[in-house]
Design an enzyme around this catalytic site. Structure first.
Site, PDB file in Angstrom:
ATOM      1  N   ASP A  91      47.611  32.259  36.655  1.00  0.00           N
ATOM      2  CA  ASP A  91      46.385  31.647  36.328  1.00  0.00           C
ATOM      3  C   ASP A  91      46.234  31.279  34.901  1.00  0.00           C
ATOM      4  O   ASP A  91      45.933  29.991  34.316  1.00  0.00           O
ATOM      5  CB  ASP A  91      45.286  32.248  36.889  1.00  0.00           C
ATOM      6  CG  ASP A  91      45.425  32.174  38.339  1.00  0.00           C
ATOM      7  OD1 ASP A  91      46.386  31.777  38.899  1.00  0.00           O
ATOM      8  OD2 ASP A  91      44.235  32.693  39.037  1.00  0.00           O
ATOM      9  N   ARG A 126      52.110  37.030  45.826  1.00  0.00           N
ATOM     10  CA  ARG A 126      51.237  38.423  46.311  1.00  0.00           C
ATOM     11  C   ARG A 126      50.096  37.996  47.403  1.00  0.00           C
ATOM     12  O   ARG A 126      49.116  37.126  46.482  1.00  0.00           O
ATOM     13  CB  ARG A 126      50.824  39.137  45.244  1.00  0.00           C
ATOM     14  CG  ARG A 126      50.447  40.644  45.664  1.00  0.00           C
ATOM     15  CD  ARG A 126      50.151  41.301  43.911  1.00  0.00           C
ATOM     16  NE  ARG A 126      49.114  41.156  43.823  1.00  0.00           N
ATOM     17  CZ  ARG A 126      48.443  42.078  42.816  1.00  0.00           C
ATOM     18  NH1 ARG A 126      49.081  43.181  42.578  1.00  0.00           N
ATOM     19  NH2 ARG A 126      47.518  41.897  42.262  1.00  0.00           N
ATOM     20  N   ASP A 174      45.220  37.610  35.509  1.00  0.00           N
ATOM     21  CA  ASP A 174      45.993  36.845  36.454  1.00  0.00           C
ATOM     22  C   ASP A 174      47.124  35.977  35.418  1.00  0.00           C
ATOM     23  O   ASP A 174      46.593  35.117  34.929  1.00  0.00           O
ATOM     24  CB  ASP A 174      45.481  35.971  37.314  1.00  0.00           C
ATOM     25  CG  ASP A 174      46.538  35.524  38.301  1.00  0.00           C
ATOM     26  OD1 ASP A 174      47.569  34.969  38.001  1.00  0.00           O
ATOM     27  OD2 ASP A 174      46.255  35.743  39.802  1.00  0.00           O
ATOM     28  N   THR A 176      46.355  41.638  51.189  1.00  0.00           N
ATOM     29  CA  THR A 176      47.327  42.970  51.619  1.00  0.00           C
ATOM     30  C   THR A 176      48.072  43.526  50.107  1.00  0.00           C
ATOM     31  O   THR A 176      48.724  44.563  50.421  1.00  0.00           O
ATOM     32  CB  THR A 176      48.445  42.509  52.610  1.00  0.00           C
ATOM     33  OG1 THR A 176      49.256  41.732  51.956  1.00  0.00           O
ATOM     34  CG2 THR A 176      47.608  42.127  53.854  1.00  0.00           C
TER      35      THR A 176
END
Ligand code: PRP
Ligand code: URA
Length: 209
Positions: free
Chosen positions: A204, A103, A201, A107
């Site tokens: 991560d 992703r 995340d 955007t």
């Protein structure tokens, strides 16, 4: 039809809380996600069709069942990988396909960088795995790839640990009959497309980078 199942099982909710905690490191995060994913798939596979299969025990013949169709697990890379091992322990005979999506931070559009799937998916019961359903862009892109290979909509299930209302709405706009299994429908997305309260995340946190 109930298209979203929130798995309120106390052990799943316990793992989710550990995963949300910002102090949880990669090792504990991996373990917790694997365990939560296995429990979620236990629920998500409850309605898999079966066929009769007689079996002979050491004492006599009796009735048994087998899964009517092959199961295909499709983790969305990277974070979906964290769900795979726990689920494979539950369904070791499953086949595994992969879809790599990233992703864009600017955007929030997901773009595909890898695809490894059987050519024809019409005969499979498919479990799409991604711990985070945020804007829904990644899951819609993955579902589009699966549909292009003949995946049958009624045989698709999405397993996402945490889901944002925005992502659920986007996925159901394009795939109205998709069944979604999640441990939590969180509040909303922030401006950067992260789920609140979420867990940060997922990729991560799983891999430490
Ligand atoms: C994360 C997550 C989902 C996606 C969800 O992946 O694992 O795949 O974001 O966001 P969306 O619903 O708005 O599309 P990311 O693109 O960060 O890649 P990674 O797993 O490799 O870190
Ligand atoms: N992807 C993640 O890993 N976490 C979020 O909160 C949103 C997208």
């Amino acid at each position: 039809m109930n298209r979203v199942t929130v798995i309120a099982h106390p052990v799943v909710q316990h793992h989710l809380t550990v995963l949300r905690n910002h102090r949880t490191g990669p090792e504990e995060f991996r373990r917790g996600l694997a365990q939560a994913a296995a429990l979620m798939v236990y629920e998500a596979t409850r309605t898999l069709p079966t066929r009769a299969r007689p079996v002979v025990t050491p004492l006599e013949k009796t009735r048994g069942v087998k899964l009517a169709s092959e199961v295909l697990l499709v983790p969305i890379l990277r974070a979906g990988l964290g769900m795979l091992d726990g689920i494979l322990r539950l369904i070791p005979e499953a086949r595994v396909g992969f879809i790599g999506l990233k992703r864009s931070e600017k955007t929030l559009q997901a773009s595909a960088y890898h695809k490894s799937l059987p050519e024809e998916l019409g005969s499979f019961e498919i479990l799409l795995l991604d711990p985070m359903l945020a804007t829904g862009g990644s899951v819609v892109a993955a579902l589009d790839l699966l549909a292009a290979r003949g995946a049958r909509r009624v045989r698709l299930r999405l397993v996402s640990l945490v889901a944002a209302p925005e992502g659920i709405a986007r996925v159901h706009k394009r795939y109205p009959d998709l069944t979604i299994f999640t441990a939590s429908i969180d509040r909303r997305l922030n401006r950067k497309g992260y789920i609140l309260p979420g867990l940060g995340d997922a990729g991560d946190r799983l891999f430490g980078v």
